[in-house]
Structures are given as C-alpha cells and as structure tokens.
Design a protein around this motif. Structure first.
Motif, PDB file in Angstrom:
ATOM      1  N   VAL A 445      -2.847  -7.009  -5.664  1.00 34.43           N
ATOM      2  CA  VAL A 445      -2.140  -6.419  -4.477  1.00 34.43           C
ATOM      3  C   VAL A 445      -0.627  -6.495  -4.794  1.00 34.43           C
ATOM      4  O   VAL A 445       0.095  -6.846  -5.656  1.00 34.43           O
ATOM      5  N   ILE A 446      -0.228  -5.091  -4.471  1.00 38.43           N
ATOM      6  CA  ILE A 446       1.176  -4.723  -5.101  1.00 38.43           C
ATOM      7  C   ILE A 446       2.009  -4.842  -4.026  1.00 38.43           C
ATOM      8  O   ILE A 446       1.721  -4.415  -2.815  1.00 38.43           O
ATOM      9  N   PRO A 447       3.127  -5.562  -3.949  1.00 40.41           N
ATOM     10  CA  PRO A 447       4.105  -6.023  -3.105  1.00 40.41           C
ATOM     11  C   PRO A 447       4.810  -4.893  -2.466  1.00 40.41           C
ATOM     12  O   PRO A 447       4.737  -3.730  -3.287  1.00 40.41           O
ATOM     13  N   ARG A 448       5.202  -4.902  -1.347  1.00 37.66           N
ATOM     14  CA  ARG A 448       6.250  -4.043  -0.872  1.00 37.66           C
ATOM     15  C   ARG A 448       7.180  -3.336  -1.824  1.00 37.66           C
ATOM     16  O   ARG A 448       7.809  -4.122  -2.406  1.00 37.66           O
ATOM     17  N   ALA A 449       7.148  -1.975  -2.032  1.00 37.41           N
ATOM     18  CA  ALA A 449       8.211  -1.127  -2.846  1.00 37.41           C
ATOM     19  C   ALA A 449       7.936  -1.529  -4.316  1.00 37.41           C
ATOM     20  O   ALA A 449       8.802  -1.083  -5.383  1.00 37.41           O
TER      21      ALA A 449
END
Length: 464
Positions: A445-449
């Motif tokens: 899961v890649i966090p926002r930005a």
C-alpha cells in the motif's frame, strides 16, 4: 461537477478573543450574526464600531478585520485591503489576525478562482455547498438557468437573498441536468447568483475505528486559485491531515479547515483528514469501508534483450457517483507514450492525447459506461524510455512511480530470457519463473504522494 464555483466563506473567528467594552462586545456579536444573513448589515455594524469605539484598540481591530472580510465578499478589493491593513496595524502582534488576513487576501487575488466547501454532519454525511453565478447572455430577461453534474445530487438552491429556488432535473447520458427557476428575472448581461447544496457520496469512508475524508479535485487545463473548506461537527477531533491547512479553527458550529493554493494547469490537489465524531459508532454507519474502495493499480514491465521496456498498467476504475461514467483519463510523463488501451473484455478503446506542460493527458472513451457503485479494470500499454541502462556487462533497471492517492500497488518485472539477477532493492516479495522468464513482484500500500522505487541489476549471457 463541471463548473467553476466562486465561494467566499466567512469564518467567525472572533468569539474567543478578549474585548474591552461591553457595548463593543455586543456590537461585534451582532455583526457576526449579521454576516450569515446580510453582508450589507454586517458592514454597517462594523463601521459603527469603528466610529464609536475607536479608542478600544482590540474592538476596533476586530471590526476592521471583519469589515475587510465582508468587503472581500463583495469583491471590493481596494477597500477590503485597506481595512485589513488597518486591523494589522492596530494589532501587529496577533498571529490569528495575520492568518485570517492572508486567507482573505487569497480570495482577492486576480485570476481564475475555484472553491469547494464540504460540510460533514454528525452522521458522517457529506454535503457540498457552493456559491455559483450565471450570466444572462441573451437579449431578453432570463429566469431559467441550467447546470450540469456528473457527481452528487442537488438537494437545495437559494438565491442571493436566501430565498428557496425551485428546480427540475433530467437524467442525461453524462450526468444530470438541472433547470433552475429563479425568483427574479435577470436582465441582459446581468448575473444571477445563487447557493447550491449537493449531497455527495464516497467522500467519507470508514477506516478502522475512525472516519476518513478524502477529496480529489479533478485536474483542469487552466491555472486556478483554489480554495477548499471542510467543516466537521462540533467536538470532532482530527488526525493525519494532509496537506496542512492554511487555517484551522474550532467554533461552536464545528471544526473548520481551509486550504488555499495557486494550482498550475493540470496540477492535482487532494485533501485527506482522519477524524472522530464524539459518541458516534462508526461501524453502524452506512458508509463504505476504506479498504473496499481504496485505489488499486498494478504495473507489469517487460524488458527485452535490447533493454526496450513495455509497461502494462491495470487500473481498477470505480464509479462512486450516481450516474454512469463513459470516459476516464490517464496522465503520463515525457518518457512514456501510450500505445493502446483495452477494457475488461479486451476491446481496444479510442483515446485522445493532449500535451500539457511536461505531461500528456489521455482521455479514453469507454465502450460500456461504468454504472454507479461498480468498477472495471482498464489495461493500458506504454512504451517507456530509459528504464534500463547498460553499465559494462551489467544491466541496471530503475523504476520510480507515484500512484497519487493512497493505492494498493503491485509491480511486476519480467526480465529477458536467461537473465541472471545480481541484486535488487528492495527485495522482491516473490521471485518466479513464468514460461522460462524470471519474474520479480512487489505488492504494497503506497501512501498518498509517496513513491514506489526499485532497482534491479542483472546480467545476460554472452552474445545476448
């Protein structure tokens, strides 16, 4: 929503400030109440405070600042700026004055403005409140105006005097068309101003034992002075706010946050706020779970023996609106060129490429619209330059990607036949042989930005 909204949100920030005179205090309270109904009446009261209580520095400063806010609402730039400057001169050591002055000055800047104001009630329901204007371009008086929406449901309209405005709606292929019947006719070249309230689904999600508000502004091809206002219920506590607001204030009416930014053409903007509403059971709310609607994306990169890279991106497009989606868009940098797009039935889709600055926006027409509440997987194929470089007898693959919003992201690298991996960073979650081709896979899961970043070094047998 495919229309520019102009909004001036007057925030009552003075309720907790110390006041010296009782009569000035009563007048300030009356002015704040008047702001909600009549800007002109509020202006009159603020001017009276300035005239009658000039010796009370604190009261006079608050009155000048309130006057500046009201004049800004009327777009009287010079007068508003003068009132704000006077307030700051009277109380130069007040950082709260400075913050509110900067917020108001942003609204006075020359340029194309766009604003969204979201109000979340105690049950987690989100409503979008906007101030809109329509110009009568005909030669006759006009009372009927049309507005269009692809997302959200219009629930009420009020005119500039606060009176209800009746409207009819009709479903169109690309959204819903609303016809407003104004209470007073608008003369030729005149403007009709009215406030609209929309019910918005999918802006508030359940994330564990908290609620998550997330809003993504559609990218437009024009420079824009953008303002976003979020009001949470009174007593709400917040956590993990991105980006940092220009102003945050808790009042008796609720917790208010304001973001302001000058956005370049096609520059994205996203707001995310995790919050808790007191005495609310989030598990009993009829709101979607975050993990069910989180963005999903996967990239498969295939490298040949010459270092040429073809990227296959699988993106899950979910329709969280109330009308079918018939078009979607992609964005790519200078190194990537879109070759083809396929839908879930492997039909080739038509797309139009529009270069904007250093990126290209691809608008894709779907053969079958995505109904509300459903999702489709769209496959896109790109030729990507400079992903692989040769360093002596070693080949080096480097990939960096930012999905944008928080995304469940999967990355797969298919190396040339007989390639031997020397090292990789970070280590792959899975290494396998697929039809004789060594395949490396990462999932996270890649966090926002944030970015996914990997480097793989490999060798090929001599002669290949």
């Amino acid at each position: 929503m495919n229309r520019t909204f102009f909004l001036v949100c007057v925030v009552s920030l003075f309720a907790t400030l110390p006041l010296c005179g009782q009569s000035a205090k009563d007048l300030l309270r009356a002015a704040r109440e008047a702001e909600q109904k009549s800007t002109e009446k509020a202006i009159d009261i603020y001017r009276k405070i300035i005239a009658d209580h000039g010796a009370d520095t604190q009261a006079s400063a608050k009155a000048h600042l309130g006057l500046g806010i009201c004049l800004a609402r009327q777009q009287k730039r010079a007068e508003a700026e003068a009132a704000i400057e006077k307030a700051l001169a009277l109380c130069p050591g007040r950082p709260d004055f400075r913050v509110l002055a900067n917020v108001t000055r942003f609204r006075l800047r020359e340029g194309r403005h766009q604003a969204h104001r979201i109000e979340v009630d105690r049950h987690g329901r989100a409503r979008l409140v906007t101030e809109m204007s329509e110009r009568n371009v005909s030669k006759n008086e006009q009372r009927f105006f049309k507005i269009h929406s692809a997302k959200g449901t219009l629930i009420s309209v009020k005119d500039a005097e606060g009176r209800p405005v009746s409207f009819l709606w009709q479903k169109r292929e690309n959204g819903i068309e609303y016809t407003l019947k104004l209470n007073d006719p608008v003369p030729p070249a005149g403007k009709a101003r009215f406030e609209t309230t929309w019910e918005m689904d999918g802006l508030v999600l359940r994330k564990g034992d908290k609620l998550l508000y997330q809003f993504t502004r559609p990218m437009l091809g024009q420079d824009t002075l953008y303002e976003h206002v979020l009001r949470l219920p009174a007593g709400a506590t917040t956590d993990q706010i991105t980006p940092k607001p220009a102003l945050t204030r808790s009042t008796d009416e609720g917790r208010i946050m304001i973001w302001q930014k000058a956005l370049a053409a096609a520059e994205p903007f996203e707001v995310r706020v995790e919050f808790v509403i007191p005495q609310l059971d989030v598990f009993g709310l009829a709101v979607p779970d975050y993990m069910e609607v989180i963005n999903k994306q996967s990239n498969v990169i295939t490298i040949d023996a010459e270092g040429k890279a073809i990227a296959q991106a699988d993106i899950v497009e979910r329709n969280n609106g109330r009308v079918p989606i018939s078009r979607i868009s992609f964005s790519a940098g200078q190194r990537a060129k879109l070759l083809k797009v396929r839908d879930q039935d492997e039909n080739l889709l038509v797309f139009v490429a529009t270069p904007i600055d250093e990126r290209t926006i691809y608008m894709v027409a779907l053969r079958t619209p995505i109904p509300p509440g459903e999702e489709r997987t769209i496959q896109s194929f790109y030729e990507v330059k400079d992903l692989v470089r040769q360093d002596g007898d070693m080949w080096v693959y480097r990939y960096r990607h930012s999905p944008g919003p928080e995304t469940l992201y999967s990355h797969t690298l298919r190396l040339p036949p007989d390639a031997v991996v020397v090292d990789m960073t970070p280590p792959a979650d899975d290494v396998a042989l697929d039809e004789g081709v060594q395949t490396l896979s990462w999932t996270n899961v890649i966090p926002r930005a944030a970015h996914f970043d990997c480097t793989v070094r490999y060798r090929l047998p001599e002669g290949k």
